[in-house]
Design a protein around this motif. Structure first.
Motif, short mmCIF file in Angstrom:
data_model
loop_
_atom_site.label_atom_id
_atom_site.label_comp_id
_atom_site.label_asym_id
_atom_site.label_seq_id
_atom_site.Cartn_x
_atom_site.Cartn_y
_atom_site.Cartn_z
N THR A 1 0.93 -1.34 -0.12
CA THR A 1 -0.05 0.01 -0.10
C THR A 1 0.92 1.41 -0.16
OG1 THR A 1 -1.61 -1.12 1.34
CG2 THR A 1 -2.03 0.91 1.15
N LEU A 2 1.84 1.11 0.90
CA LEU A 2 2.87 2.49 0.84
C LEU A 2 3.53 2.54 -0.52
CD1 LEU A 2 3.79 4.05 3.16
CD2 LEU A 2 5.68 2.67 3.45
N ALA A 3 4.06 1.61 -0.99
CA ALA A 3 4.65 1.91 -2.28
C ALA A 3 3.61 2.25 -3.39
CB ALA A 3 5.47 0.40 -2.71
N GLY A 4 2.37 1.68 -3.16
CA GLY A 4 1.40 2.14 -4.19
C GLY A 4 1.02 3.67 -4.14
N LEU A 5 1.01 3.94 -2.77
CA LEU A 5 0.56 5.34 -2.44
C LEU A 5 1.89 6.23 -3.25
CD1 LEU A 5 -0.75 5.55 1.04
CD2 LEU A 5 -1.76 6.03 -1.24
N HIS B 1 9.74 2.96 -4.71
CA HIS B 1 8.52 2.45 -4.78
C HIS B 1 9.04 1.13 -5.40
CE1 HIS B 1 5.03 1.35 -7.39
NE2 HIS B 1 5.69 1.30 -8.38
N ALA B 2 9.66 1.18 -6.46
CA ALA B 2 10.17 -0.35 -7.22
C ALA B 2 10.70 -1.04 -6.06
CB ALA B 2 10.85 0.13 -8.19
N THR B 3 11.72 -0.66 -5.26
CA THR B 3 12.33 -1.55 -4.40
C THR B 3 11.45 -2.11 -3.24
OG1 THR B 3 14.19 0.06 -4.43
CG2 THR B 3 14.16 -1.43 -2.71
N LEU B 4 10.45 -1.10 -2.74
CA LEU B 4 9.36 -1.85 -2.02
C LEU B 4 8.62 -2.93 -2.49
CD1 LEU B 4 8.26 1.13 0.03
CD2 LEU B 4 9.83 -0.71 0.87
N MET B 5 8.07 -2.86 -3.77
CA MET B 5 7.48 -3.80 -4.64
C MET B 5 8.21 -4.93 -4.91
SD MET B 5 4.31 -2.90 -4.91
CE MET B 5 3.15 -1.37 -5.06
N ILE B 6 9.36 -4.81 -5.21
CA ILE B 6 10.19 -6.23 -5.38
C ILE B 6 10.48 -6.81 -4.10
CG2 ILE B 6 12.29 -6.87 -6.37
CD1 ILE B 6 10.81 -6.08 -8.61
N PHE B 7 11.09 -5.81 -3.16
CA PHE B 7 11.72 -6.58 -1.94
C PHE B 7 10.79 -6.94 -0.89
CE2 PHE B 7 15.67 -4.92 -4.11
CZ PHE B 7 16.04 -5.99 -4.53
N LEU B 8 9.76 -6.06 -0.72
CA LEU B 8 8.65 -6.18 0.41
C LEU B 8 7.42 -6.52 0.03
CD1 LEU B 8 9.37 -5.40 3.18
CD2 LEU B 8 11.10 -4.59 1.72
N PHE B 9 7.27 -6.79 -1.42
CA PHE B 9 5.87 -7.40 -1.68
C PHE B 9 5.97 -8.70 -2.33
CE2 PHE B 9 2.15 -7.93 -4.31
CZ PHE B 9 1.38 -8.19 -3.30
N ILE B 10 6.49 -8.66 -3.91
CA ILE B 10 6.66 -9.89 -4.74
C ILE B 10 7.40 -10.99 -3.93
CG2 ILE B 10 7.54 -10.57 -6.89
CD1 ILE B 10 7.00 -8.02 -8.09
#
Lengths: 234, 268
Positions: free
Chosen positions: B141-145, B174-183
């Protein structure tokens, strides 16, 4: 039985037509302006057609099964056991194997032809720096230009390099993209086959001005190219 | 099916393996938990700062106080270790090493009883799975915001809200969170929850490592986000951080490197 097959085929055709419309009506790819991209687009459509057929088949069977053999809500039985079907298994192993092999051979042919420099390609060095492209025409006394001007139908070899960080050279309409890495020389071949103005963009995040790192690529006739050379050579 | 939960009479049979109960205040401060994690993180930060300043003083290096080094050593290496020790990730091993009685009760038998158990070190695979999924969706959510924010910036030509470095920082974080903290970890959460059930296994192998592995995740996420607070702003070299570009980045790049190579090790 026969009625079931007719229904199955009808569902498959509806899905296939819908997918074909989605594939054809939308503009998925940039318009091709090079022979290399023409070949790539042929593969692209080859794979798309295969995918549409297989996807329609699989979804038709799934949808038909869910709809036709849906059990009543109070039926908790496991259903009759299935003992397999050797013919069917051979079929669904052999057909994908043939298709994948065909795609592989086709792709290898296209890649070999796209990578073949031919008799005497025109040599251009594309040098990336923060945040602009510089094109050096090695065949024409190292003429330097910030604008990429190419004669139509001339096979051109771009040798990439970078003076600072990693950039990536991309003209969407040429269908070719290559990183420009400091300390390494990379290359791509482009044979423009359509006149017009196109954009050279950097596609590797290269710093604060990455978004503005653009140049124009102009494909012109041989006469116009000679005139442009004449004008710019000192 | 075997259970990792000790039987009820265990405490009567082996009283020496159970410590006398602490007072409520003592339990909150010195028992494993977020509060102890907080003060131990601060303590380790101070220790790290003293280590850097002390060694620089010993070797007469100038200047004595170097923010970059102190951030890298004290804030990004020592403080996370202190936090992990504080929440109790190492308790079992440390008790074993120093010869203190190890406590077999680590919640592995019962999972979570209240929502508070999700904020504690808990070796139960289902609890860890839920912890993973909630954490990953929080950072998702954070990265999406952030994505919404830099899209808003792009809605009009020119610069409205942020400068170029912050813009690249937003894109990169944003990209780092989406990769390392989500996917990557979202799948770990799903697998932690489902795979032992599908196998009929009582828990994952190495449940304490499993817990430790989870608790490294929020640390990495906080470090990525905290890079916005670093002098010079967040790292703006993308989630790939390619070398020549990343070298010229402000201090925020160190946050990326440390978060990827320290807590990020959990991926391997």
């Amino acid at each position: 039985m026969r009625k079931g097959i007719v229904q199955l085929v009808a569902i498959g055709i509806v899905i296939g037509v819908a997918l074909t419309l989605v594939a054809v009506l939308f503009k998925w790819l940039p318009e091709s302006a090079s022979e290399e991209f023409d070949r790539i687009q042929v593969i692209y459509w080859f794979v798309t057609i295969i995918s549409i057929v297989i996807f329609s088949l699989v979804t038709a069977v799934v949808i038909f099964s869910v709809w036709k053999w849906r059990v009543p809500e109070d039926d908790d039985a496991d259903g009759p056991p299935i003992h397999g079907h050797t013919g069917l298994e051979i079929l669904w192993t052999a057909v994908p194997a043939v298709l994948v092999t065909a795609i592989g051979i086709f792709s290898a042919i296209v890649m070999a032809r796209n990578g073949d420099a031919g008799e005497k390609p025109m040599e251009i060095q594309a040098i990336g720096q923060q945040f602009a492209w510089k094109f050096v025409y090695s065949d024409f006394a190292d003429l330097q230009s910030g604008e990429l001007v190419l004669p139509i139908g001339q096979e051109t070899r771009f040798t990439m390099s970078s003076v600072d960080v990693i950039h990536s050279f991309w003209v969407p309409n040429f269908g070719q993209k290559m990183d420009a890495v400091p300390g390494i020389e990379t290359e791509i071949l482009v044979t423009p086959d359509r006149m017009g103005d196109f954009a050279v963009v950097c596609t590797e995040l290269c710093g604060l001005g990455h978004a503005t790192m653009r140049a124009s690529a102009r494909v012109v006739s041989q006469e116009d190219f000679d005139a442009w050379l004449e004008e710019n050579q000192t | 099916m075997t259970s990792t939960h000790p039987p009820a009479e265990h405490q009567e049979l082996y009283p020496e393996r159970y410590q006398p109960p602490r007072s409520p205040l003592g339990q909150a401060l010195f028992g494993p938990g977020l509060l102890r994690g907080l003060w131990m993180a601060l303590l380790f930060f101070v220790l790290g700062t003293l280590l850097v300043v002390g060694l620089r003083w010993w070797w007469s290096w100038e200047p004595l106080w170097l923010t970059e080094v102190i951030l890298a050593v004290a804030a990004m290496t020592m403080a996370p270790i202190g936090f992990l020790a504080g929440i109790g990730s190492f308790d079992y091993w440390l008790h074993y090493v120093v010869g203190r009685p190890t406590r077999p009760e680590d919640h592995s038998g019962h999972g979570a009883r209240t929502w508070r158990d999700y904020f504690r070190v808990n070796t139960d695979h289902k609890v860890i799975g839920v912890q993973y999924l909630v954490t990953t969706f929080f950072f998702f959510t954070l990265a999406g915001l952030m994505a919404m924010f830099f899209r808003a910036e792009l809605a009009q030509p020119g610069l409205q809200f942020v400068d170029s470095q912050t813009f690249n920082g937003l894109v990169s974080v944003h990209a780092t969170l989406m990769i390392f903290l989500f996917i990557i970890p979202a799948f770990a959460g799903l697998a932690n929850f489902a795979v032992p059930l599908m196998l009929g296994a009582p828990d994952m192998a190495f449940p304490r490592l499993n817990t430790l592995s989870f608790w490294l995740l929020p640390i990495a996420g906080i470090m990525f986000v905290a890079s916005f607070l670093a002098p010079g702003g967040a790292f703006g070299a993308g989630w790939t951080g390619y070398a020549p570009l990343a070298e010229g980045q402000p201090l925020g790049q160190t946050f990326f490197n440390m978060a990827c190579s320290g807590p990020g090790l959990r991926r391997s």
